[in-house]
Design a protein around this motif. Sequence first.
Motif, mmCIF file in Angstrom:
data_model
loop_
_atom_site.group_PDB
_atom_site.id
_atom_site.type_symbol
_atom_site.label_atom_id
_atom_site.label_comp_id
_atom_site.label_asym_id
_atom_site.label_seq_id
_atom_site.Cartn_x
_atom_site.Cartn_y
_atom_site.Cartn_z
ATOM 1 N N ASP A 249 20.430 0.689 -14.229
ATOM 2 C CA ASP A 249 20.561 0.664 -15.688
ATOM 3 C C ASP A 249 19.246 0.295 -16.399
ATOM 4 O OD1 ASP A 249 20.290 -1.976 -15.094
ATOM 5 O OD2 ASP A 249 22.205 -2.621 -15.969
ATOM 6 N N GLY A 250 18.172 0.236 -15.644
ATOM 7 C CA GLY A 250 16.867 -0.001 -16.256
ATOM 8 C C GLY A 250 16.487 -1.464 -16.445
ATOM 9 N N THR A 251 17.373 -2.374 -16.101
ATOM 10 C CA THR A 251 17.045 -3.800 -16.238
ATOM 11 C C THR A 251 16.273 -4.271 -14.984
ATOM 12 O OG1 THR A 251 19.171 -4.407 -15.271
ATOM 13 C CG2 THR A 251 19.057 -4.323 -17.687
ATOM 14 N N PRO A 252 15.474 -5.338 -15.138
ATOM 15 C CA PRO A 252 14.709 -5.839 -13.991
ATOM 16 C C PRO A 252 15.619 -6.181 -12.808
ATOM 17 C CG PRO A 252 14.076 -6.981 -16.019
ATOM 18 C CD PRO A 252 15.260 -6.136 -16.356
ATOM 19 N N ASN A 253 15.245 -5.714 -11.644
ATOM 20 C CA ASN A 253 16.049 -5.982 -10.447
ATOM 21 C C ASN A 253 15.482 -7.211 -9.715
ATOM 22 O OD1 ASN A 253 17.254 -6.022 -7.928
ATOM 23 N ND2 ASN A 253 17.389 -3.781 -7.790
ATOM 24 N N ILE A 254 16.117 -8.339 -10.003
ATOM 25 C CA ILE A 254 15.591 -9.618 -9.494
ATOM 26 C C ILE A 254 15.687 -9.693 -7.969
ATOM 27 C CG2 ILE A 254 15.812 -12.135 -9.598
ATOM 28 C CD1 ILE A 254 14.774 -10.821 -12.188
ATOM 29 N N THR A 255 16.782 -9.188 -7.422
ATOM 30 C CA THR A 255 16.944 -9.216 -5.959
ATOM 31 C C THR A 255 15.813 -8.451 -5.286
ATOM 32 O OG1 THR A 255 19.303 -9.108 -6.381
ATOM 33 C CG2 THR A 255 18.609 -8.853 -4.099
ATOM 34 N N LYS A 256 15.518 -7.306 -5.844
ATOM 35 C CA LYS A 256 14.431 -6.496 -5.279
ATOM 36 C C LYS A 256 13.090 -7.219 -5.431
ATOM 37 C CE LYS A 256 12.155 -2.265 -4.843
ATOM 38 N NZ LYS A 256 11.776 -0.984 -5.330
ATOM 39 N N ALA A 257 12.885 -7.818 -6.603
ATOM 40 C CA ALA A 257 11.641 -8.547 -6.833
ATOM 41 C C ALA A 257 11.482 -9.673 -5.811
ATOM 42 C CB ALA A 257 11.606 -9.100 -8.260
ATOM 43 N N VAL A 258 12.556 -10.404 -5.571
ATOM 44 C CA VAL A 258 12.509 -11.511 -4.615
ATOM 45 C C VAL A 258 12.138 -11.001 -3.224
ATOM 46 C CG1 VAL A 258 13.983 -13.143 -3.354
ATOM 47 C CG2 VAL A 258 14.062 -13.071 -5.856
ATOM 48 N N ASP A 259 12.816 -9.949 -2.765
ATOM 49 C CA ASP A 259 12.536 -9.416 -1.430
ATOM 50 C C ASP A 259 11.109 -8.895 -1.325
ATOM 51 O OD1 ASP A 259 14.995 -10.040 -0.492
ATOM 52 O OD2 ASP A 259 15.841 -8.022 -0.708
ATOM 53 N N GLN A 260 10.683 -8.210 -2.379
ATOM 54 C CA GLN A 260 9.361 -7.599 -2.365
ATOM 55 C C GLN A 260 8.252 -8.664 -2.356
ATOM 56 O OE1 GLN A 260 9.360 -4.188 -2.080
ATOM 57 N NE2 GLN A 260 7.217 -4.588 -1.514
ATOM 58 N N ILE A 261 8.419 -9.690 -3.175
ATOM 59 C CA ILE A 261 7.396 -10.749 -3.243
ATOM 60 C C ILE A 261 7.322 -11.510 -1.913
ATOM 61 C CG2 ILE A 261 6.726 -12.902 -4.403
ATOM 62 C CD1 ILE A 261 8.092 -11.679 -6.959
ATOM 63 N N LEU A 262 8.504 -11.748 -1.344
ATOM 64 C CA LEU A 262 8.543 -12.429 -0.047
ATOM 65 C C LEU A 262 7.790 -11.604 1.001
ATOM 66 C CD1 LEU A 262 9.750 -15.065 0.938
ATOM 67 C CD2 LEU A 262 11.836 -13.854 1.567
ATOM 68 N N LYS A 263 8.012 -10.313 0.965
ATOM 69 C CA LYS A 263 7.324 -9.410 1.881
ATOM 70 C C LYS A 263 5.806 -9.431 1.616
ATOM 71 C CE LYS A 263 8.257 -4.728 2.860
ATOM 72 N NZ LYS A 263 9.126 -3.615 2.439
ATOM 73 N N ASP A 264 5.443 -9.404 0.361
ATOM 74 C CA ASP A 264 4.014 -9.443 -0.003
ATOM 75 C C ASP A 264 3.345 -10.708 0.534
ATOM 76 O OD1 ASP A 264 4.324 -7.067 -1.333
ATOM 77 O OD2 ASP A 264 4.200 -7.916 -3.355
ATOM 78 N N ILE A 265 4.041 -11.826 0.384
ATOM 79 C CA ILE A 265 3.482 -13.093 0.852
ATOM 80 C C ILE A 265 3.315 -13.062 2.369
ATOM 81 C CG2 ILE A 265 3.999 -15.552 1.205
ATOM 82 C CD1 ILE A 265 5.251 -15.550 -1.608
ATOM 83 N N ARG A 266 4.347 -12.613 3.067
ATOM 84 C CA ARG A 266 4.323 -12.650 4.537
ATOM 85 C C ARG A 266 3.358 -11.632 5.126
ATOM 86 N NH1 ARG A 266 10.801 -13.638 5.525
ATOM 87 N NH2 ARG A 266 10.721 -15.805 4.828
ATOM 88 N N SER A 267 3.127 -10.535 4.421
ATOM 89 C CA SER A 267 2.233 -9.518 4.982
ATOM 90 C C SER A 267 0.835 -9.610 4.374
ATOM 91 C CB SER A 267 2.821 -8.132 4.758
ATOM 92 O OG SER A 267 2.885 -7.878 3.363
ATOM 93 N N ASN A 268 0.581 -10.710 3.677
ATOM 94 C CA ASN A 268 -0.752 -10.968 3.125
ATOM 95 C C ASN A 268 -1.197 -10.005 2.038
ATOM 96 O OD1 ASN A 268 -1.227 -13.231 4.583
ATOM 97 N ND2 ASN A 268 -3.334 -12.666 5.022
ATOM 98 N N LYS A 269 -0.249 -9.322 1.405
ATOM 99 C CA LYS A 269 -0.614 -8.405 0.319
ATOM 100 C C LYS A 269 -1.207 -9.177 -0.854
ATOM 101 C CE LYS A 269 1.011 -4.049 1.130
ATOM 102 N NZ LYS A 269 2.446 -4.013 1.537
ATOM 103 N N ILE A 270 -0.833 -10.435 -0.979
ATOM 104 C CA ILE A 270 -1.346 -11.234 -2.094
ATOM 105 C C ILE A 270 -2.757 -11.742 -1.788
ATOM 106 C CG2 ILE A 270 -0.934 -13.348 -3.437
ATOM 107 C CD1 ILE A 270 1.987 -12.833 -3.251
#
Length: 280
Positions: A249-270
């Motif tokens: 519906d176009g609203t921010p997907n918080i669950t996806k954001a959480v999973d994605q950020i966690l992945k970014d942190i663990r894979s050193n994307k940040i």
Amino acid sequence: MSEFVNQINWYPGHMAKARRQMEEQLKLVDIVIELRDARIPLASANPILKELSKNKPSLIILNKADLADEEKSLAWKKTFEHCLITDSLDDRLSKTVTDEVKLILKDKLERAKARGIRKKVLRAMVVGIPNVGKSTFINNIVKKKVAKAENRPGVTKSLQWIRINEDVELLDTPGVLWPKFDDQIDARLLALLGSINDDVLDKQELVLFGLSYLKQIYPGLIEKRYGVNENEEHLLEAIAKEKLWLSNDGTPNITKAVDQILKDIRSNKIGRITWQDAGE
Ligand SMILES: Nc1nc2c(ncn2[C@@H]2O[C@H](COP(=O)(O)OP(=O)(O)O)[C@@H](O)[C@H]2O)c(=O)[nH]1
Ligand SMILES: [Mg+2]
């Protein structure tokens, strides 16, 4: 802070057994090679290893250094008597580690020589919390040399020693130690980097903790990576909007954001981040 990390995998019976086994094995070695995660050098330490090893010489390995902040690794190295900065895939790991072990145990080697023992083989064992890289480290060190030492009198049958070179042999299975659950910050850092099973965690809380922690230790980094500068209350929503992580519906997907950020942190994307500073 709530009791955040479930201790399910380390119920008291398990810890007691791990402890007993470790104490027995430590008696057999000349030196303990303790692996820590270079990104969290304190949180990845076992709380009672020192007590268990009865002040046996120890070599601290700041492993996964390829993921950590180089400058901070060097600062940490200075705080330990004997320490190497490594990553488990380094080609020269075997030589680097054995040279250091021989250096640390120089006096012992000389005493053996003085007593007429021409070739003393030094014994070491690798210990560390889950996921710190023990198996990868051992496999690298012993590659192509898997000539297992013969069984010897006085040594429990189930223990196998692997000769790394003419001077050093290694217990073929590492000692698995439990991490620091008592300190809730340490526990969160361990979870954030994937050293504790995160099925039992509130991931959103974990990611928010990580982001606000990052803001303190690396100011400006989140803004650089995600293009937003918001306070904690609206941060996930703002990042999701900015990165277009949206629901149908176009609203921010918080669950996806959480999973994605966690992945970014663990894979050193940040970025290469060390979460704990030497001397704190
Ligand atoms: N980037 C990086 N990954 C590593 C390193 N050492 C181990 N790993 C990874 O960390 C994970 C856990 O490693 P493992 O050897 O199974 O850890 P153990 O549980 O301590 O035996 C695996 O995915 C390894 O590939 C390292 O030095 N650098
Ligand atoms: Mg392993």
